[in-house]
Design a protein around this motif. Structure first.
Motif, short mmCIF file in Angstrom:
data_model
loop_
_atom_site.label_atom_id
_atom_site.label_comp_id
_atom_site.label_asym_id
_atom_site.label_seq_id
_atom_site.Cartn_x
_atom_site.Cartn_y
_atom_site.Cartn_z
N SER A 148 7.49 161.30 13.28
CA SER A 148 6.57 160.35 12.64
C SER A 148 6.60 160.50 11.12
CB SER A 148 5.15 160.54 13.17
OG SER A 148 4.73 161.88 12.98
N THR A 149 7.01 161.65 10.62
CA THR A 149 7.10 161.86 9.17
C THR A 149 8.45 162.48 8.86
OG1 THR A 149 6.20 164.10 9.18
CG2 THR A 149 4.62 162.29 9.04
N THR A 150 8.85 162.43 7.61
CA THR A 150 10.09 163.09 7.20
C THR A 150 10.00 164.60 7.38
OG1 THR A 150 10.54 161.36 5.59
CG2 THR A 150 11.66 163.45 5.25
N GLU A 151 8.81 165.16 7.17
CA GLU A 151 8.66 166.61 7.14
C GLU A 151 8.66 167.28 8.51
OE1 GLU A 151 7.34 164.64 3.62
OE2 GLU A 151 6.54 164.45 5.65
N ASP A 152 8.15 166.61 9.52
CA ASP A 152 7.87 167.28 10.80
C ASP A 152 8.74 166.76 11.94
OD1 ASP A 152 4.67 166.91 9.56
OD2 ASP A 152 5.56 168.89 9.89
N PHE A 153 9.15 167.68 12.80
CA PHE A 153 10.00 167.32 13.94
C PHE A 153 9.65 168.24 15.11
CE2 PHE A 153 13.11 165.09 16.02
CZ PHE A 153 14.26 165.79 16.35
N PRO A 154 8.55 167.97 15.81
CA PRO A 154 8.13 168.84 16.91
C PRO A 154 8.96 168.64 18.17
CG PRO A 154 6.61 167.00 16.66
CD PRO A 154 7.58 166.90 15.52
N LEU A 155 9.12 169.73 18.91
CA LEU A 155 9.85 169.72 20.18
C LEU A 155 8.86 170.02 21.30
CD1 LEU A 155 12.70 169.71 21.63
CD2 LEU A 155 12.58 172.20 21.45
N ARG A 156 8.78 169.14 22.28
CA ARG A 156 7.83 169.30 23.37
C ARG A 156 8.54 169.66 24.66
NH1 ARG A 156 6.54 164.68 20.75
NH2 ARG A 156 4.65 164.72 19.48
N LEU A 157 8.04 170.72 25.29
CA LEU A 157 8.47 171.06 26.63
C LEU A 157 7.45 170.45 27.58
CD1 LEU A 157 9.81 173.30 24.80
CD2 LEU A 157 9.88 174.67 26.89
N LEU A 158 7.88 169.59 28.45
CA LEU A 158 6.96 168.82 29.28
C LEU A 158 6.40 169.64 30.43
CD1 LEU A 158 9.21 165.64 29.35
CD2 LEU A 158 7.38 166.21 27.74
N SER A 159 7.26 170.37 31.12
CA SER A 159 6.87 171.22 32.24
C SER A 159 7.85 172.39 32.25
CB SER A 159 6.94 170.45 33.55
OG SER A 159 6.61 171.29 34.64
N ALA A 160 7.43 173.50 31.64
CA ALA A 160 8.34 174.61 31.39
C ALA A 160 8.96 175.16 32.67
CB ALA A 160 7.61 175.72 30.64
N ALA A 161 10.25 175.47 32.56
CA ALA A 161 10.99 176.07 33.67
C ALA A 161 11.68 177.34 33.18
CB ALA A 161 12.03 175.08 34.19
N PRO A 162 11.91 178.32 34.05
CA PRO A 162 12.57 179.57 33.63
C PRO A 162 13.91 179.33 32.94
CG PRO A 162 11.59 179.85 35.80
CD PRO A 162 11.44 178.40 35.46
N SER A 163 14.60 178.24 33.28
CA SER A 163 15.89 177.94 32.65
C SER A 163 15.75 177.58 31.18
CB SER A 163 16.58 176.79 33.39
OG SER A 163 15.77 175.62 33.33
N GLN A 164 14.51 177.33 30.74
CA GLN A 164 14.28 177.00 29.34
C GLN A 164 13.96 178.26 28.50
OE1 GLN A 164 11.30 173.87 30.22
NE2 GLN A 164 12.66 172.48 29.11
N THR A 165 14.02 179.41 29.12
CA THR A 165 13.90 180.65 28.36
C THR A 165 15.08 180.75 27.42
OG1 THR A 165 12.68 181.82 30.09
CG2 THR A 165 13.95 183.16 28.53
N SER A 166 14.79 180.86 26.12
CA SER A 166 15.86 180.81 25.12
C SER A 166 15.27 181.07 23.74
CB SER A 166 16.51 179.41 25.15
OG SER A 166 17.66 179.37 24.31
N VAL A 167 16.14 181.10 22.77
CA VAL A 167 15.71 181.10 21.37
C VAL A 167 15.97 179.71 20.83
CG1 VAL A 167 16.01 182.10 19.08
CG2 VAL A 167 16.22 183.55 21.11
N TYR A 168 14.97 179.12 20.22
CA TYR A 168 15.06 177.74 19.73
C TYR A 168 15.10 177.74 18.21
CZ TYR A 168 14.03 176.27 24.45
OH TYR A 168 14.09 176.06 25.81
N PHE A 169 16.06 176.99 17.67
CA PHE A 169 16.20 176.85 16.23
C PHE A 169 16.02 175.40 15.83
CE2 PHE A 169 17.46 180.93 14.64
CZ PHE A 169 18.03 181.57 15.73
N CYS A 170 15.27 175.22 14.75
CA CYS A 170 15.16 173.92 14.09
C CYS A 170 16.00 173.99 12.82
CB CYS A 170 13.70 173.64 13.76
SG CYS A 170 13.42 172.07 12.90
N ALA A 171 16.63 172.89 12.48
CA ALA A 171 17.47 172.86 11.28
C ALA A 171 17.30 171.52 10.59
CB ALA A 171 18.93 173.11 11.63
N SER A 172 17.56 171.49 9.29
CA SER A 172 17.51 170.25 8.54
C SER A 172 18.62 170.22 7.51
CB SER A 172 16.15 170.08 7.85
OG SER A 172 16.04 170.94 6.73
N SER A 173 19.00 169.03 7.11
CA SER A 173 19.98 168.88 6.05
C SER A 173 19.79 167.52 5.40
CB SER A 173 21.41 169.03 6.58
OG SER A 173 21.73 167.97 7.46
#
Lengths: 115, 116
Positions: free
Chosen positions: A69-94
């Motif tokens: 919704s804005t240039t600054e923010d980019f949220p990531l939503r997990l709708l219904s967490a599953a064990p397969s989503q266990t991970s390290v998550y990185f956000c990046a911009s350029s």
């Protein structure tokens, strides 16, 4: 100069719970993206955005939603967490435009465990 | 679709010696960018070096240099005078040049150990 800020740094969820990983950048970058990093898999693109109101799927989008919704923010939503989503998550911009050879700036990552 | 392959899961080098990390990629595009990123134990992703495919000259950044072979689709990273602080995961990445497709493709990484 904060760069790319991710919150939280660590999170433990139960299967079926939902949550939002936050990402904010203060560099006025048009391009933002989310990756997950799993052992032996490198970084895999989940979703990306080339500007406010524009998002697209990456390599592994299932189970995740994004909005820009804005240039600054980019949220990531997990709708219904599953064990397969266990991970390290990185956000990046350029920045985009110009010569286009600017590298991505990465946040410090969010370590997410799903029980 | 583009792919990036790093065939060396782990490499070791003696301090002050030279090491080369391999990266190959597959693409049908003629213009693109290639990057090497370093990820130390702190988990931060740090840009090491970048190369524009339309430039024939290999990029160099202090002790880091690349051997870019466009026809062979090869992009190796050479680290000279290796230091203990160079120990990290190294990722090779590909990015298309053209607007509208801003995807970066990463390899699976090479873990570099530096021996004192």
């Amino acid at each position: 100069n904060a760069g790319v800020t991710q919150t939280p740094k660590f999170q433990v969820l139960k299967t079926g719970q939902s949550m939002t990983l936050q990402c904010a950048q203060d560099m006025n970058h048009e391009y933002m993206s989310w990756y997950r990093q799993d052992p032996g898999m490198g970084l895999r693109l989940i979703h990306y955005s080339v500007g406010a109101g524009i998002t697209d799927q990456g390599e592994v989008p299932n189970g995740y939603n994004v909005s820009r919704s804005t240039t600054e923010d980019f949220p990531l939503r997990l709708l219904s967490a599953a064990p397969s989503q266990t991970s390290v998550y990185f956000c990046a911009s350029s920045p985009e435009g110009g010569s286009g050879n600017q590298p991505q700036h990465f946040g410090d990552g969010t370590r997410l465990s799903i029980l | 679709a583009q792919t990036v392959t790093q065939s060396q899961p782990e490499m070791s080098v003696q301090e002050a010696e030279t090491v080369t990390l391999s990266c190959t990629y597959d693409t049908s595009e003629s213009d693109y960018y290639l990057f090497w990123y370093k990820q130390p134990p702190s988990r931060q992703m740090i840009l090491v070096i970048r190369q524009e495919a339309y430039k024939q000259q290999n990029a160099t950044e202090n002790r880091f240099s690349v051997n870019f072979q466009k026809a062979a689709k090869s992009f190796s990273l050479k680290i000279s005078d290796s230091q203990l602080g160079d120990a990290a995961m190294y990722f090779c990445a590909y990015r298309t040049l053209y607007s509208g497709t801003y995807k970066y493709i990463f390899g699976t990484g090479t873990r570099l150990k530096v021996l004192a």
